[in-house]
Motif scaffolding. Structure first.
Motif, PDB file in Angstrom:
ATOM      1  N   ASP A  22       0.862  -1.186   0.000  1.00 24.16           N
ATOM      2  CA  ASP A  22       0.000   0.000   0.000  1.00 24.16           C
ATOM      3  C   ASP A  22       0.898   1.236   0.000  1.00 24.16           C
ATOM      4  OD1 ASP A  22      -1.700   2.106   0.528  1.00 24.16           O
ATOM      5  OD2 ASP A  22      -2.860   1.045   2.048  1.00 24.16           O
ATOM      6  N   PRO A  23       0.826   2.110  -1.041  1.00 22.61           N
ATOM      7  CA  PRO A  23       1.732   3.259  -1.087  1.00 22.61           C
ATOM      8  C   PRO A  23       1.483   4.279   0.006  1.00 22.61           C
ATOM      9  CG  PRO A  23       0.081   3.423  -2.812  1.00 22.61           C
ATOM     10  CD  PRO A  23      -0.077   2.059  -2.201  1.00 22.61           C
ATOM     11  N   GLY A  24       0.315   4.207   0.665  1.00 24.96           N
ATOM     12  CA  GLY A  24       0.027   5.177   1.715  1.00 24.96           C
ATOM     13  C   GLY A  24       0.019   6.597   1.163  1.00 24.96           C
ATOM     14  N   PRO A  70       7.925  -2.381   5.422  1.00 27.34           N
ATOM     15  CA  PRO A  70       7.948  -2.850   6.818  1.00 27.34           C
ATOM     16  C   PRO A  70       8.023  -4.366   6.893  1.00 27.34           C
ATOM     17  CG  PRO A  70       5.737  -2.143   6.197  1.00 27.34           C
ATOM     18  CD  PRO A  70       6.631  -1.764   5.060  1.00 27.34           C
ATOM     19  N   THR A  71       8.939  -4.880   7.689  1.00 26.43           N
ATOM     20  CA  THR A  71       9.074  -6.319   7.914  1.00 26.43           C
ATOM     21  C   THR A  71       9.243  -6.566   9.408  1.00 26.43           C
ATOM     22  OG1 THR A  71      11.500  -6.394   7.765  1.00 26.43           O
ATOM     23  CG2 THR A  71      10.267  -6.501   5.692  1.00 26.43           C
ATOM     24  N   ASP A  72       9.246  -7.829   9.805  1.00 29.53           N
ATOM     25  CA  ASP A  72       9.429  -8.163  11.217  1.00 29.53           C
ATOM     26  C   ASP A  72      10.785  -7.705  11.730  1.00 29.53           C
ATOM     27  OD1 ASP A  72       6.941  -9.337  11.176  1.00 29.53           O
ATOM     28  OD2 ASP A  72       7.713 -11.371  10.817  1.00 29.53           O
ATOM     29  N   ALA A  73      11.752  -7.589  10.826  1.00 26.14           N
ATOM     30  CA  ALA A  73      13.104  -7.188  11.223  1.00 26.14           C
ATOM     31  C   ALA A  73      13.328  -5.683  11.016  1.00 26.14           C
ATOM     32  CB  ALA A  73      14.141  -7.972  10.432  1.00 26.14           C
ATOM     33  N   GLY A  74      12.252  -4.942  10.729  1.00 25.09           N
ATOM     34  CA  GLY A  74      12.394  -3.511  10.477  1.00 25.09           C
ATOM     35  C   GLY A  74      12.261  -3.201   8.996  1.00 25.09           C
ATOM     36  N   ALA A  90       3.937   1.068 -10.844  1.00 27.72           N
ATOM     37  CA  ALA A  90       3.509   2.343 -10.274  1.00 27.72           C
ATOM     38  C   ALA A  90       2.210   2.142  -9.496  1.00 27.72           C
ATOM     39  CB  ALA A  90       3.308   3.375 -11.382  1.00 27.72           C
ATOM     40  N   PRO A  91       1.930   2.973  -8.486  1.00 26.29           N
ATOM     41  CA  PRO A  91       0.685   2.843  -7.722  1.00 26.29           C
ATOM     42  C   PRO A  91      -0.537   2.942  -8.634  1.00 26.29           C
ATOM     43  CG  PRO A  91       2.197   4.339  -6.617  1.00 26.29           C
ATOM     44  CD  PRO A  91       2.797   4.048  -7.953  1.00 26.29           C
ATOM     45  N   GLN A  92      -1.546   2.131  -8.346  1.00 24.30           N
ATOM     46  CA  GLN A  92      -2.776   2.155  -9.118  1.00 24.30           C
ATOM     47  C   GLN A  92      -3.954   1.808  -8.216  1.00 24.30           C
ATOM     48  OE1 GLN A  92      -2.727  -0.932 -12.155  1.00 24.30           O
ATOM     49  NE2 GLN A  92      -1.473  -2.264 -10.879  1.00 24.30           N
ATOM     50  N   VAL A 135       1.938  -1.124   4.568  1.00 27.88           N
ATOM     51  CA  VAL A 135       1.969   0.257   4.096  1.00 27.88           C
ATOM     52  C   VAL A 135       3.410   0.700   3.893  1.00 27.88           C
ATOM     53  CG1 VAL A 135       1.298   2.644   4.582  1.00 27.88           C
ATOM     54  CG2 VAL A 135      -0.178   0.759   5.296  1.00 27.88           C
ATOM     55  N   CYS A 136       3.663   1.330   2.777  1.00 26.98           N
ATOM     56  CA  CYS A 136       5.011   1.821   2.454  1.00 26.98           C
ATOM     57  C   CYS A 136       5.499   2.758   3.547  1.00 26.98           C
ATOM     58  CB  CYS A 136       4.979   2.543   1.103  1.00 26.98           C
ATOM     59  SG  CYS A 136       6.550   3.276   0.614  1.00 26.98           S
TER      60      CYS A 136
END
Length: 274
Positions: free
Chosen positions: A13-15, A28-32, A41-43, A54-55
């Protein structure tokens, strides 16, 4: 987006951000937050799609340097692992390496024909890499997913791009699709049955449930004949006409459905409306 060029695709999600193709973004991941490359590109998508991460923003120079350093660590760990495996004479093949810089932990993924006693290898790896090391044995499908490659269709492997989970695939699916039960013809790069057999199987099931079987006598727009074959992708059957023995391909709706159903599907008029 993808963590490696031509690697597996992930959706984000580009937020409030608007990354362009080729931009480095933070995922975002479990490790940061980790750096990945935007490949689409976002659509706008359906509101039913939810739960996407979310980005976390566009990667700055600091994150890019950290990502490059981690790549060098992974490359070094792969080289050291191969060298020590040869030294210990173990029947193992290094497939991939993960590295968590926050915890200084390496995870080495390997394939092997059977279970391997790698306790001595782990100690040597930890001593050479000056970090904690975990070894995980994976199967042929996961090996193909991590390594990537080109399938028999000429495209990138499904498991290495968009496929998230492996679903059961059986020889029955190949038989239902009239494919030769030959491992060389229906096996993927992993040596197991091709995952794409699962994609089209429901189409073949639906087609066979409503299409006339081979040998059945049917009426076609070109005359009466006998069904001698099916063409599922084009939703048609091959009929040998009684008049002259000529073969023709007819829509399934033409030979096995009421005229009204055919007209509703193809936009014509029913016999009662003519």
């Amino acid at each position: 987006m993808s963590f490696t060029r031509y690697g597996r695709l992930y959706y984000l999600d580009p937020g409030g951000h608007s990354p362009k193709v080729g931009d480095k973004v933070l995922v975002p991941t479990d490790a940061g937050p980790e750096v990945a490359e935007c490949v689409w590109a976002p659509q706008w998508v359906s509101e039913d799609v939810e739960g996407l991460p979310v980005c976390a923003g566009i990667a700055a120079d600091e994150q890019l340097e950290r990502d490059e350093t981690n790549r060098r660590h992974r490359a070094e760990a792969r080289s050291v692992s191969k060298r020590l495996i040869r030294r210990h004479e173990l029947p193992m093949k290094v497939v991939g390496v993960d590295y968590l810089d926050a915890d200084n932990v390496y995870t080495v993924y390997f394939s092997a024909p059977h279970r391997v006693d790698f306790r001595a290898l782990v100690r040597d790896l930890a001593r050479n890499l000056r970090a904690r090391v975990e070894l995980r044995q994976i199967g042929p499908r996961d090996e193909a997913r991590l390594q990537g490659g080109i399938g028999p269709c000429g495209r990138d492997l499904c498991c290495a791009t968009f496929l998230k989970d492996f679903e059961p695939v059986s020889v029955r699916m190949a038989k239902d699709q009239d494919l030769p039960v030959n491992p060389l013809r229906i096996a993927g790069a992993c040596g197991r049955l091709m995952c794409c057999l699962k994609y089209e199987h429901p189409l073949y099931q639906e087609f066979r449930a409503g299409a006339p079987r081979a040998g059945a006598t049917v009426d076609t727009p070109e005359g009466r004949g006998t069904v001698v074959g099916h063409n599922v992708p084009s939703d048609s059957v091959v009929v040998r006409l009684d008049d002259g023995g000529r073969r023709c391909a007819c829509s399934r709706a033409d030979v096995c459905a009421p005229r009204k159903q055919h007209d509703e599907k193809y936009g014509g008029q029913t016999a009662g409306e003519e």
